[in-house]
Design an enzyme around this catalytic site. Structure first.
Site, PDB file in Angstrom:
ATOM      1  CB  SER A 197      -0.828  -0.097   1.248  1.00  0.00           C
ATOM      2  OG  SER A 197      -1.567   1.303   1.402  1.00  0.00           O
ATOM      3  CE1 TYR A 230      -6.710   3.553  -1.258  1.00  0.00           C
ATOM      4  CE2 TYR A 230      -5.042   3.402   0.477  1.00  0.00           C
ATOM      5  CZ  TYR A 230      -6.223   3.106   0.068  1.00  0.00           C
ATOM      6  OH  TYR A 230      -7.033   1.977   0.542  1.00  0.00           O
ATOM      7  CB  THR A 234      -6.791   1.462  -4.272  1.00  0.00           C
ATOM      8  OG1 THR A 234      -6.192   0.298  -4.149  1.00  0.00           O
ATOM      9  CG2 THR A 234      -8.316   1.497  -3.451  1.00  0.00           C
ATOM     10  CE  LYS A 237      -7.253  -4.208  -3.165  1.00  0.00           C
ATOM     11  NZ  LYS A 237      -7.887  -3.420  -2.197  1.00  0.00           N
ATOM     12  CG  HIS A 242     -11.218  -1.299  -0.053  1.00  0.00           C
ATOM     13  ND1 HIS A 242     -10.705  -0.479  -0.787  1.00  0.00           N
ATOM     14  CD2 HIS A 242     -10.474  -1.304   1.365  1.00  0.00           C
ATOM     15  CE1 HIS A 242      -9.250  -0.033  -0.073  1.00  0.00           C
ATOM     16  NE2 HIS A 242      -9.553  -0.390   1.240  1.00  0.00           N
TER      17      HIS A 242
HETATM   18  C1  LIG Z   1      -6.392  -3.751   7.849  1.00  0.00           C
HETATM   19  C2  LIG Z   1      -6.497  -3.374   6.064  1.00  0.00           C
HETATM   20  C3  LIG Z   1      -6.099  -2.487   5.402  1.00  0.00           C
HETATM   21  C4  LIG Z   1      -6.226  -2.393   4.348  1.00  0.00           C
HETATM   22  N1  LIG Z   1      -5.834  -1.353   3.410  1.00  0.00           N
HETATM   23  C5  LIG Z   1      -5.804  -1.175   2.285  1.00  0.00           C
HETATM   24  C6  LIG Z   1      -4.988  -0.264   1.351  1.00  0.00           C
HETATM   25  O1  LIG Z   1      -4.097   0.529   1.952  1.00  0.00           O
HETATM   26  N2  LIG Z   1      -5.108  -0.371   0.018  1.00  0.00           N
HETATM   27  C7  LIG Z   1      -6.137  -0.887  -0.587  1.00  0.00           C
HETATM   28  O2  LIG Z   1      -6.014  -0.970  -1.755  1.00  0.00           O
HETATM   29  N3  LIG Z   1      -6.815  -1.895  -0.024  1.00  0.00           N
HETATM   30  C8  LIG Z   1      -6.516  -2.077   1.522  1.00  0.00           C
HETATM   31  N4  LIG Z   1      -7.590  -3.224   2.196  1.00  0.00           N
HETATM   32  C9  LIG Z   1      -8.186  -3.928   1.211  1.00  0.00           C
HETATM   33  C10 LIG Z   1      -7.546  -5.155   0.992  1.00  0.00           C
HETATM   34  O3  LIG Z   1      -6.675  -4.699  -0.151  1.00  0.00           O
HETATM   35  C11 LIG Z   1      -8.648  -6.118   0.325  1.00  0.00           C
HETATM   36  O4  LIG Z   1      -9.349  -5.690  -0.733  1.00  0.00           O
HETATM   37  C12 LIG Z   1      -9.459  -6.662   1.354  1.00  0.00           C
HETATM   38  O5  LIG Z   1      -8.815  -6.881   2.700  1.00  0.00           O
HETATM   39  C13 LIG Z   1      -9.800  -8.241   0.892  1.00  0.00           C
HETATM   40  O6  LIG Z   1     -10.731  -9.100   1.819  1.00  0.00           O
HETATM   41  P1  LIG Z   1     -10.110  -9.899   2.974  1.00  0.00           P
HETATM   42  O7  LIG Z   1      -9.736  -9.099   4.176  1.00  0.00           O
HETATM   43  O8  LIG Z   1     -11.671 -10.417   3.452  1.00  0.00           O
HETATM   44  O9  LIG Z   1      -9.301 -11.128   2.559  1.00  0.00           O
HETATM   45  C14 LIG Z   1      -7.049  -3.106   3.383  1.00  0.00           C
HETATM   46  C15 LIG Z   1      -7.567  -4.415   4.032  1.00  0.00           C
HETATM   47  C16 LIG Z   1      -7.661  -4.341   5.492  1.00  0.00           C
HETATM   48  C17 LIG Z   1      -8.146  -5.513   6.258  1.00  0.00           C
END
Ligand SMILES: Cc1cc2nc3c(=O)[nH]c(=O)nc-3n(C[C@H](O)[C@H](O)[C@H](O)COP(=O)(O)O)c2cc1C
Length: 362
Positions: A112, A136, A162, A234, A258
């Site tokens: 990220s 981002y 994203t 994404k 997400h």
């Molecule tokens: C704690 C956390 C932080 C996340 N931070 C980002 C991020 O910085 N950028 C992004 O595109 N997605 C972020 N996501 C989304 C994840 O990339 C992903 O889409 C999602 O966690 C998938 O679902 P799951 O946790 O059920 O496997 C984040 C998810 C979590 C749980």
């Protein structure tokens, strides 16, 4: 007998339970919660339960091969570590531990913009990757450009833009738990790098957001003009946007809500996948994340057209419990389970996983 960090946590539920004890409550609230009433968070898991597998038997499964290609690069399994911000809040090894684990497993990992470690530190920890950078957009394009150029210089092999965060979703439970996504949480990519806005501000009579929310499809031309890296969008959930991504010659899309953290009420990622993969899967690579926990989930997602399947929260649970070594162990046990599931469904290669492997439960 050598002791491994995840020993004693035989099930994923155990891992989740122990992870909850290892991290401060505010960080746990950050990891686990979704937006609003968490309908989309729950929907992600529920969607997998609407599909069952149709095993084929007597297929000589003495050798099962998980190797796949993602954007032309060979990986040991069709999995990827989803981008997740602030990983040193979860464990001191943070992104570097995750990067090393993924590199050892020869699995793609995505990092990220809001990583705790800088993108250069992550690259140094796992120089051979494969590794992608998640962007981002910053309020000024010049800042986004700096990040992209740094990622390219440090050997990230694709950009993941994203697109589902013009503003953060309403994350009541996360905020109630004491975790606010703002400048108070340290990040590694420099003081000028800012997170998306937490909420629109009322400037009567309208609600206003910072300039990064101004992006439209023209931003893709801007990104192309500053980088040769493949671009993946994404956070796609509609067929219209998937078609548009294909028309803009994107190399890939991640079908994703997400992890249920953005728009509460948005479709489950898996529910959106089949129609999108069918329509654009021959033009660009379609990936999916959200609610993937077990090998059977991976099989279902691949059967419904995903080229690779992303893992979010389980990676953080493994990181919390065992640092990078914990993540390595989780990835290797998931891959072994995937090989078992393939043997049990009569599939020797990833290419043999197709739509006939699944049926919708009536
Ligand atoms: C704690 C956390 C932080 C996340 N931070 C980002 C991020 O910085 N950028 C992004 O595109 N997605 C972020 N996501 C989304 C994840 O990339 C992903 O889409 C999602 O966690 C998938 O679902 P799951 O946790 O059920 O496997 C984040 C998810 C979590 C749980």
């Amino acid at each position: 007998m050598t002791h491994t960090p995840l020993q004693g946590f035989p099930t994923l539920a155990d891992l989740e339970r122990v992870a909850a004890e290892r991290v401060p409550d505010r960080v746990w609230a950050y990891i686990q919660t979704g937006a609003g009433e968490e309908r989309s968070l729950e929907a992600n898991r529920a969607a997998f339960r609407r599909w069952s597998l149709r095993p084929r038997v007597l297929s000589d499964v003495t050798s099962v091969d998980l190797r796949s290609r993602i954007l032309g690069r060979e990986v040991d399994a069709p999995l990827f570590v989803a981008p997740m911000a602030y990983q040193r809040e979860v464990h001191p090894e943070g992104e570097e531990g995750v990067a090393r684990a993924a590199e050892d497993a020869r699995v793609l990992s995505i990092f990220s913009t809001l990583s705790s470690a800088s993108l250069e530190e992550i690259a140094r920890a796992a120089p051979s990757g494969p590794r992608w950078f998640q962007l981002y957009l910053q309020p000024e394009f010049a800042r986004s450009r700096e990040l992209v150029e740094r990622a390219e210089r440090s050997g990230y092999s694709a950009l993941v833009l994203t697109v589902d965060v013009p503003v953060l979703g309403v994350r009541d439970r996360q905020e109630a738990g004491g975790f606010a996504i703002d400048a108070s949480v340290p990040t590694g990519n420099g003081p000028g790098v800012v997170p998306p806005a937490r909420a629109p501000s009322f400037r009567g009579p309208t609600y206003e957001l910072p300039a990064n929310a101004a992006a439209n499809w023209g931003i893709l031309d801007d990104l192309r003009s500053i980088s040769r890296l493949p671009v993946i969008l994404k956070g796609i959930l509609s067929l219209e946007d998937a078609r548009r991504a294909a028309r803009h010659s994107m190399e890939g899309i991640v079908v994703s809500n997400h992890g249920g953290r953005q728009l509460d009420g948005a479709a489950a990622s898996l529910d959106a996948l089949p129609a999108i993969a069918e329509e654009v899967g021959s033009t660009l690579e379609v990936y999916v994340d959200g609610g993937v926990r077990r090998a059977s989930d991976v099989l279902i997602a691949l059967a419904l057209g995903a080229k690779a399947v992303g893992l979010g929260r389980p990676i953080l649970w493994a990181l919390a419990v065992g640092g990078g070594e914990g993540v390595r162990e989780y990835l290797s046990s998931l891959s072994r389970d995937l090989a078992t599931a393939m043997a049990l469904t009569g599939r020797r290669q990833i290419a043999e996983i197709d739509r006939t492997l699944v049926q919708r439960i009536p």
